[in-house]
Structure formats: C-alpha cells, structure tokens
Motif scaffolding. Structure first.
Motif, PDB file in Angstrom:
ATOM      1  N   THR A  15      50.198 -11.150  -5.232  1.00  0.00           N
ATOM      2  CA  THR A  15      50.812 -12.015  -4.036  1.00  0.00           C
ATOM      3  C   THR A  15      49.378 -12.513  -3.186  1.00  0.00           C
ATOM      4  OG1 THR A  15      52.338  -9.967  -3.923  1.00  0.00           O
ATOM      5  CG2 THR A  15      52.760 -11.889  -2.656  1.00  0.00           C
ATOM      6  N   SER A  16      48.307 -12.382  -3.666  1.00  0.00           N
ATOM      7  CA  SER A  16      47.230 -12.986  -2.420  1.00  0.00           C
ATOM      8  C   SER A  16      47.000 -14.066  -2.594  1.00  0.00           C
ATOM      9  CB  SER A  16      45.898 -12.001  -2.693  1.00  0.00           C
ATOM     10  OG  SER A  16      45.617 -12.110  -4.134  1.00  0.00           O
ATOM     11  N   ARG A  17      47.544 -14.925  -3.732  1.00  0.00           N
ATOM     12  CA  ARG A  17      47.604 -16.255  -3.562  1.00  0.00           C
ATOM     13  C   ARG A  17      48.531 -16.916  -4.486  1.00  0.00           C
ATOM     14  NH1 ARG A  17      43.033 -14.354  -6.404  1.00  0.00           N
ATOM     15  NH2 ARG A  17      43.101 -14.755  -8.916  1.00  0.00           N
ATOM     16  N   GLY A  18      48.518 -18.503  -4.910  1.00  0.00           N
ATOM     17  CA  GLY A  18      49.455 -19.252  -5.806  1.00  0.00           C
ATOM     18  C   GLY A  18      50.625 -18.779  -5.472  1.00  0.00           C
ATOM     19  N   ILE A  19      51.405 -18.808  -6.890  1.00  0.00           N
ATOM     20  CA  ILE A  19      52.995 -18.810  -6.786  1.00  0.00           C
ATOM     21  C   ILE A  19      53.563 -17.562  -6.121  1.00  0.00           C
ATOM     22  CG2 ILE A  19      54.908 -18.627  -8.212  1.00  0.00           C
ATOM     23  CD1 ILE A  19      53.212 -20.277 -10.391  1.00  0.00           C
ATOM     24  N   GLY A  20      52.771 -16.280  -6.330  1.00  0.00           N
ATOM     25  CA  GLY A  20      53.262 -15.026  -5.758  1.00  0.00           C
ATOM     26  C   GLY A  20      53.209 -15.217  -4.163  1.00  0.00           C
ATOM     27  N   ALA A  38      48.345  -7.080  -5.049  1.00  0.00           N
ATOM     28  CA  ALA A  38      47.375  -7.483  -5.954  1.00  0.00           C
ATOM     29  C   ALA A  38      46.189  -6.357  -5.670  1.00  0.00           C
ATOM     30  CB  ALA A  38      46.879  -8.967  -5.011  1.00  0.00           C
ATOM     31  N   ARG A  39      44.931  -6.763  -6.526  1.00  0.00           N
ATOM     32  CA  ARG A  39      43.859  -5.847  -6.575  1.00  0.00           C
ATOM     33  C   ARG A  39      42.896  -6.054  -5.498  1.00  0.00           C
ATOM     34  NH1 ARG A  39      41.902  -8.018 -12.254  1.00  0.00           N
ATOM     35  NH2 ARG A  39      42.639  -9.968 -11.129  1.00  0.00           N
ATOM     36  N   GLY A  40      42.727  -7.333  -4.894  1.00  0.00           N
ATOM     37  CA  GLY A  40      42.073  -7.545  -3.776  1.00  0.00           C
ATOM     38  C   GLY A  40      42.324  -7.324  -2.605  1.00  0.00           C
ATOM     39  N   ALA A  90      58.056  -9.709 -10.714  1.00  0.00           N
ATOM     40  CA  ALA A  90      57.003  -9.316 -11.177  1.00  0.00           C
ATOM     41  C   ALA A  90      56.172 -10.910 -11.742  1.00  0.00           C
ATOM     42  CB  ALA A  90      57.145  -8.479 -12.739  1.00  0.00           C
ATOM     43  N   ASN A  91      55.336 -11.116 -10.754  1.00  0.00           N
ATOM     44  CA  ASN A  91      54.624 -12.343 -10.841  1.00  0.00           C
ATOM     45  C   ASN A  91      53.092 -12.416 -11.551  1.00  0.00           C
ATOM     46  OD1 ASN A  91      54.086 -15.183  -9.684  1.00  0.00           O
ATOM     47  ND2 ASN A  91      52.441 -14.015  -8.799  1.00  0.00           N
ATOM     48  N   ALA A  92      52.458 -11.339 -11.297  1.00  0.00           N
ATOM     49  CA  ALA A  92      51.063 -11.211 -11.479  1.00  0.00           C
ATOM     50  C   ALA A  92      51.253 -11.416 -13.134  1.00  0.00           C
ATOM     51  CB  ALA A  92      50.599  -9.708 -11.256  1.00  0.00           C
ATOM     52  N   GLN A 156      47.479 -16.080 -26.707  1.00  0.00           N
ATOM     53  CA  GLN A 156      47.823 -14.692 -26.409  1.00  0.00           C
ATOM     54  C   GLN A 156      48.772 -14.960 -25.335  1.00  0.00           C
ATOM     55  OE1 GLN A 156      44.866 -16.154 -26.026  1.00  0.00           O
ATOM     56  NE2 GLN A 156      43.873 -15.466 -24.094  1.00  0.00           N
ATOM     57  N   TYR A 157      48.503 -15.783 -24.172  1.00  0.00           N
ATOM     58  CA  TYR A 157      49.313 -16.309 -22.924  1.00  0.00           C
ATOM     59  C   TYR A 157      50.585 -16.593 -23.373  1.00  0.00           C
ATOM     60  CZ  TYR A 157      50.466 -18.382 -18.719  1.00  0.00           C
ATOM     61  OH  TYR A 157      51.417 -18.670 -17.415  1.00  0.00           O
ATOM     62  N   ALA A 158      50.859 -17.675 -24.429  1.00  0.00           N
ATOM     63  CA  ALA A 158      51.988 -18.266 -24.884  1.00  0.00           C
ATOM     64  C   ALA A 158      52.871 -17.019 -25.543  1.00  0.00           C
ATOM     65  CB  ALA A 158      51.695 -19.101 -25.704  1.00  0.00           C
TER      66      ALA A 158
HETATM   67  N1  NAP Z   1      49.911 -21.781 -12.237  1.00  0.00           N
HETATM   68  C1  NAP Z   1      50.448 -22.250 -12.956  1.00  0.00           C
HETATM   69  O1  NAP Z   1      50.508 -23.478 -13.283  1.00  0.00           O
HETATM   70  C2  NAP Z   1      51.621 -21.613 -13.631  1.00  0.00           C
HETATM   71  C3  NAP Z   1      52.391 -22.130 -14.547  1.00  0.00           C
HETATM   72  C4  NAP Z   1      53.486 -21.184 -15.059  1.00  0.00           C
HETATM   73  C5  NAP Z   1      53.605 -19.843 -14.921  1.00  0.00           C
HETATM   74  N2  NAP Z   1      52.580 -19.387 -14.013  1.00  0.00           N
HETATM   75  C6  NAP Z   1      52.619 -18.039 -14.177  1.00  0.00           C
HETATM   76  O2  NAP Z   1      52.895 -17.650 -12.589  1.00  0.00           O
HETATM   77  C7  NAP Z   1      52.443 -16.511 -12.131  1.00  0.00           C
HETATM   78  C8  NAP Z   1      51.418 -16.615 -11.020  1.00  0.00           C
HETATM   79  O3  NAP Z   1      50.458 -17.578 -11.383  1.00  0.00           O
HETATM   80  P1  NAP Z   1      49.161 -18.238 -10.549  1.00  0.00           P
HETATM   81  O4  NAP Z   1      48.728 -19.182 -11.213  1.00  0.00           O
HETATM   82  O5  NAP Z   1      50.079 -18.377  -9.197  1.00  0.00           O
HETATM   83  O6  NAP Z   1      47.967 -17.128 -10.381  1.00  0.00           O
HETATM   84  P2  NAP Z   1      46.966 -16.967  -9.807  1.00  0.00           P
HETATM   85  O7  NAP Z   1      46.689 -18.073  -8.753  1.00  0.00           O
HETATM   86  O8  NAP Z   1      45.780 -16.635 -10.733  1.00  0.00           O
HETATM   87  O9  NAP Z   1      46.858 -15.560  -8.688  1.00  0.00           O
HETATM   88  C9  NAP Z   1      47.299 -14.443  -9.584  1.00  0.00           C
HETATM   89  C10 NAP Z   1      47.720 -13.435  -8.393  1.00  0.00           C
HETATM   90  O10 NAP Z   1      47.773 -11.990  -9.118  1.00  0.00           O
HETATM   91  C11 NAP Z   1      46.905 -11.149  -8.825  1.00  0.00           C
HETATM   92  N3  NAP Z   1      46.663 -10.340 -10.032  1.00  0.00           N
HETATM   93  C12 NAP Z   1      45.818 -10.816 -10.839  1.00  0.00           C
HETATM   94  N4  NAP Z   1      45.760  -9.571 -11.999  1.00  0.00           N
HETATM   95  C13 NAP Z   1      46.228  -8.723 -11.078  1.00  0.00           C
HETATM   96  C14 NAP Z   1      46.537  -7.253 -11.692  1.00  0.00           C
HETATM   97  N5  NAP Z   1      45.882  -6.784 -12.885  1.00  0.00           N
HETATM   98  N6  NAP Z   1      47.031  -6.406 -10.709  1.00  0.00           N
HETATM   99  C15 NAP Z   1      47.454  -6.865  -9.702  1.00  0.00           C
HETATM  100  N7  NAP Z   1      47.517  -8.106  -9.246  1.00  0.00           N
HETATM  101  C16 NAP Z   1      46.927  -8.840  -9.816  1.00  0.00           C
HETATM  102  C17 NAP Z   1      45.974 -11.902  -8.221  1.00  0.00           C
HETATM  103  O11 NAP Z   1      45.003 -10.994  -7.095  1.00  0.00           O
HETATM  104  P3  NAP Z   1      43.985 -10.263  -7.420  1.00  0.00           P
HETATM  105  O12 NAP Z   1      42.925 -10.894  -8.482  1.00  0.00           O
HETATM  106  O13 NAP Z   1      43.463  -9.872  -6.338  1.00  0.00           O
HETATM  107  O14 NAP Z   1      44.430  -8.945  -8.083  1.00  0.00           O
HETATM  108  C18 NAP Z   1      46.661 -12.925  -7.454  1.00  0.00           C
HETATM  109  O15 NAP Z   1      47.152 -12.418  -6.361  1.00  0.00           O
HETATM  110  C19 NAP Z   1      51.662 -15.795 -13.670  1.00  0.00           C
HETATM  111  O16 NAP Z   1      52.626 -15.024 -14.037  1.00  0.00           O
HETATM  112  C20 NAP Z   1      51.481 -17.177 -14.310  1.00  0.00           C
HETATM  113  O17 NAP Z   1      51.505 -16.814 -15.577  1.00  0.00           O
HETATM  114  C21 NAP Z   1      51.685 -20.130 -13.482  1.00  0.00           C
END
Ligand code: NAP
Length: 176
Positions: A15-20, A38-40, A90-92, A156-158
C-alpha cells in the motif's frame, strides 16, 4: 459514490504506492478505516499522511507478506488499531525475478508463488477467523490479465497469477 463502507475496517497489502495505495485511498474516501502494509516504513508513512490529510483514517504496519507469520500480525494489527477486520485486499505482488525464462531460477519461481499466491491465501486464512467473529467479511485478490492471457515473457508471474485466480475460484465454490 457511496459503497456503504462507512465504518468498516480494511487491510490492503502493498500500500505504499501504485494500485494498493489507490485502492486504500478510495476505501478511506468511502469512510473505511484502512491498515496499510508494505515493507518500507517511509513509503507507508507518506501514504498514511496522504490519507489523513484527505480526511480519512489509516494506520500502518511494516511487514514482509512473503513471511508466513505476517498474515496473523496483519490481522492482529487491524484489530489493535481499529477493533476488527471486514475487508482484506491481497494486493502486494509482482514478478519477483527476471522476465526472461532462461534467466530465472527455481528460487525466482518459488518467490513469485510466495508473493502472489501464498501471501493471499495466508492472509485470507488468518482474516477469515476474525471475519467469522464479526459476522461478515470480504476478501479480494489482485490478479492480472497475465493470469488468463500469458504475455509471452515473465512466465513465473503469469503462472502465479493463474494460480491465484484458480485459488479464488476454488474457494468461492468451497466457502470457508
Ligand atoms: N501495475 C500494473 O500494470 C499491474 C497490472 C496487473 C496487475 N497488477 C498487480 O497489481 C498489484 C499491485 O501492482 P503495482 O504495480 O501497483 O505494484 P508496485 O507499484 O510495484 O507496488 C508494490 C507495493 O507492494 C509492496 N510490496 C512489494 N513486495 C512486498 C512484500 N514482500 N511484502 C509487503 N509489501 C510488499 C511495495 O512496497 P515495499 O517495496 O516497501 O514493500 C509497494 O507498496 C500486484 O499484485 C500486481 O501484480 C499490476
């Protein structure tokens, strides 16, 4: 929009950035009290401040969701901060390794499944007990189009997102 969520309690991981963060901000705007994970810690504090300054309610927990014990710590933090838990998101998630198959290792595949699948099912299992006590609850898994239409790299992600979708469908047919 009124989704009738005022007064409910949610946890959103990653939840520190992005979709979360966008999801947490929207839940808070609906009157939901939100635990940000989140971790940070720095990113979490900035996210919390953004929600507080918009008039919402939020608390933070710095935790790595790939560690099994984090699921119960997250649920305990929601209960400690807000008194319960109604919604678990569960977004991470992410690829947890290189996009090209030849460059990946078994460890990368394990990490992708742990981050995208095991974290979500651990959170649901821990949250379900608390939700049962409250008499209501919703769980949301954030997957990806990659889980149903592979994009040709980042296998691996897919595969992990496909497994996450399959887990959700299995659970919906076999409610907790
Ligand atoms: N972006 C896209 O285009 C897209 C498309 C389809 C689906 N998604 C899915 O949507 C979700 C969010 O994607 P996003 O792009 O918004 O992600 P993101 O911008 O990379 O942000 C990831 C967030 O998760 C935290 N995080 C990462 N690893 C973690 C861990 N081990 N424990 C706790 N927190 C953790 C990060 O903070 P810290 O690093 O501080 O932990 C950050 O707050 C993911 O499941 C992704 O697969 C994304």
């Amino acid at each position: 929009m009124d989704l009738e969520l005022a007064g409910t309690i949610a946890v959103v991981t990653g939840t520190s950035r992005g979709i979360g963060l966008a999801c947490a901000r929207q839940l808070a705007a609906e009157g939901c009290r939100v635990l940000l994970v989140a971790r940070g810690e720095a990113g979490l504090l900035a996210a919390r401040d953004a929600i507080l300054s918009a008039g919402g309610e939020a608390a933070i927990l710095a935790a790595d969701v790939t560690i099994d014990s984090s699921a119960s710590a997250i649920v305990e933090a929601a209960v400690r901060e807000f008194g319960g838990l109604d919604i678990g998101v569960a977004n991470a998630g992410g690829s947890a390794g290189p996009r090209e198959f030849d460059a990946t290792t078994g460890g990368d595949w394990e990490r992708a499944f742990r981050l995208n699948v095991v974290h979500a099912t651990n959170l649901l299992r821990a949250a379900a007990t608390r939700m049962e006590a409250g008499g209501r609850g919703s769980a949301i898994f954030i997957a990806s189009v990659s889980g149903s239409s592979p994009q040709g790299s980042n296998a691996q992600y897919a595969a992990a997102k496909a497994a996450l979708i399959h887990a959700a469908r299995s659970l919906e047919r076999n409610p907790i």
